[in-house]
Enzyme design. Structure first.
Site, mmCIF file in Angstrom:
data_model
loop_
_atom_site.group_PDB
_atom_site.id
_atom_site.type_symbol
_atom_site.label_atom_id
_atom_site.label_comp_id
_atom_site.label_asym_id
_atom_site.label_seq_id
_atom_site.Cartn_x
_atom_site.Cartn_y
_atom_site.Cartn_z
ATOM 1 N N ARG A 24 6.038 -10.940 -4.775
ATOM 2 C CA ARG A 24 4.989 -10.671 -5.751
ATOM 3 C C ARG A 24 5.312 -9.365 -6.477
ATOM 4 N NH1 ARG A 24 -0.522 -7.623 -5.113
ATOM 5 N NH2 ARG A 24 -1.331 -8.032 -7.175
ATOM 6 N N HIS B 199 -3.536 -9.543 -11.901
ATOM 7 C CA HIS B 199 -4.027 -10.676 -11.092
ATOM 8 C C HIS B 199 -3.730 -12.025 -11.742
ATOM 9 C CE1 HIS B 199 -7.214 -7.390 -10.569
ATOM 10 N NE2 HIS B 199 -6.471 -7.311 -9.501
ATOM 11 N N ARG C 180 -12.018 2.218 -8.856
ATOM 12 C CA ARG C 180 -11.586 2.461 -10.239
ATOM 13 C C ARG C 180 -12.764 2.317 -11.188
ATOM 14 N NH1 ARG C 180 -7.223 -1.955 -10.235
ATOM 15 N NH2 ARG C 180 -6.474 -1.609 -8.130
ATOM 16 N N ASN D 232 4.906 -9.306 -0.162
ATOM 17 C CA ASN D 232 4.130 -8.501 -1.097
ATOM 18 C C ASN D 232 4.200 -7.045 -0.633
ATOM 19 O OD1 ASN D 232 2.258 -7.315 -2.734
ATOM 20 N ND2 ASN D 232 0.540 -8.639 -2.141
ATOM 21 N N GLU E 139 -2.862 -16.816 -3.887
ATOM 22 C CA GLU E 139 -1.706 -16.301 -4.623
ATOM 23 C C GLU E 139 -0.407 -16.574 -3.863
ATOM 24 O OE1 GLU E 139 -4.277 -12.879 -4.726
ATOM 25 O OE2 GLU E 139 -3.302 -12.248 -6.569
#
Ligand code: ADP
Length: 405
Positions: free
Chosen positions: A94, A183, A244, A12, A392
């Site tokens: 990923r 996600h 965010r 990743n 994940e």
């Protein structure tokens, strides 16, 4: 001779980091994991841990890049474990953004690299880093197939009513402006996992999945397929996140630029890096810090806590529209898996008509960092409420392994 079964290297890549893990795709066993950080900076370093051993670390040298980090993984770290190196049968990458091009895991070819490049405008920070990682890994691990797993793929089943914006058509048809989500690997994993845990048929099971980490999103999953999600064109939309802002009236941008004199890049920086929990609390973007302040009665942390929960409860309630009937609500991600206070508040905020009720003791015990998870609803709740730790890396490992088989 090695007793390590077939494994997959999961990679990743971020703009200044590479996370890696070697996983058995069948049982999820993790043999090695680690991270190279501060890449392209003077303090570039790598740390790793083999299963059952102490963590090790090493400076990578001034401004070491992704190439150096991945070749260190191959030539230095794995060189000490030839059995593990030999067990590798695929590398899984990923990828944050696959646009409308990729709806499932894909074997990496030069054409796929070009496709990931095409999606850069929608993930300007992530996709270039993924490409660097793919190229470095294809060089370092040339003898095994490389497979990309796209975070957006799970959301490609959304209908136009959920993914289109009410703006002129050609902005979508020519320029690809639409909701893509994020996600997806996590949402897909926990949706399938909760059906399994509850002995339900995943193809006849409606679930609202809440992935709550530094980045956060909610999805509506109908019979195993995503029908709506809170993240839009980019991961700025939806919930209040660590730094965010989440959903915001687009006119705030015009106002800041036209009236207050901000430059677009400054607004982008503020919305992405200086907003969310960080802006509301003024002290931290980390949920543990927010919770601590909330429990002590700090006004700003309380507002941050309440806004996070309020926005999330509104999204959950709204996803009763695409789902009609909801069988389960799932919490996952660092916040979702651990924060029983957040889960309690969110369920309290859901209107009585939904009949969502917690078993307070089960909720308090379900903290992943203490090894707790599972159902947290009360016996008379109309909807199951479940904490499911996400994984994940395992999904990526399994997806990559399918290509080998
Ligand atoms: P990401 O992968 O998006 O960087 P994570 O899924 O690791 O994020 O989640 C990070 C968030 O989880 C942080 O806000 C952190 O405070 C929160 N978190 C981690 N452990 C706990 C805990 N024990 N209790 C409450 N929040 C936690």
């Amino acid at each position: 001779m090695s007793n390590v079964e077939k494994t997959v290297l999961v990679i990743n890549c971020g703009s200044s980091s590479v996370k890696f893990a070697i996983i058995n795709p069948n049982d999820g066993h993790v043999y090695l994991n680690g991270i190279a950080e501060y890449l392209n900076l003077p303090e570039a370093r790598i740390e790793w841990r083999f299963e059952g051993q102490e963590k090790q670390s090493q400076d990578l040298g001034n401004k070491a890049d992704h190439d150096i980090a991945i070749s260190f993984l191959n030539s230095n770290i794995l060189a000490t474990r030839p059995d593990l190196l030999e067990s590798l049968c695929a590398v899984g990458h990923r990828i944050v953004q696959g646009g409308e091009l990729y709806t499932e895991p894909t074997l990496v070819t030069d054409e796929v690299e070009a496709g990931i490049e095409k999606c850069i405008p929608f993930a300007p920070l992530h996709n270039p880093a993924h490409l660097i990682g793919i190229r470095a890994a294809r060089k370092a691990f040339a003898n095994v197939p490389h497979v990309t797993v796209f975070d957006t793929a799970f959301h490609q089943t959304m209908p136009p009513v959920a993914y289109r914006y009410a703006i002129p058509e050609e902005l979508y048809t020519k320029n690809g402006i639409r909701r893509y989500g994020a996600h997806g690997t996590s949402h897909g994993y926990v949706a399938a996992e909760v059906a399994k845990q509850l002995n339900a048929d995943p193809e006849n099971f409606n679930v609202i999945t809440c992935h709550l980490g530094n980045g956060a999103s909610v999805s509506a999953v109908k019979n195993g397929k995503c029908v709506d999600t809170s993240i839009g064109l980019t991961p700025l939309d939806g919930l209040v996140m660590g730094t965010r802002c989440g959903s915001i009236d687009a006119s705030v941008v015009f106002f800041m630029c036209d009236v207050l004199g901000y430059k677009v890049e400054e607004v982008r920086e503020i919305f992405n890096k200086k907003s969310g929990l960080m802006a509301l609390s003024t002290t931290t973007s980390d949920w543990r810090g927010i919770t601590e302040g909330y429990e002590k009665g700090d006004e700003k942390c309380t507002l941050a806590f309440e806004m996070f929960c309020y926005r999330l409860a509104k999204y959950i309630a709204s996803y009763y529209v695409p789902l009609g009937h909801v069988d389960a609500i799932v919490f996952t991600g660092g916040i979702g898996e651990n924060s029983y206070l957040m889960r309690k508040r969110v369920v309290e905020l859901l209107p009585e008509v939904f009949g969502a009720k917690l078993d307070l003791e089960a909720n308090s015990k379900a903290r992943a960092y203490l090894g707790g998870s599972g159902p947290i609803h009360s016996a008379d709740s109309k909807v199951k409420i479940v904490v499911v730790p996400t994984n994940e890396e395992l999904v990526i490992a399994r997806s990559a392994f399918k290509f080998v088989k």
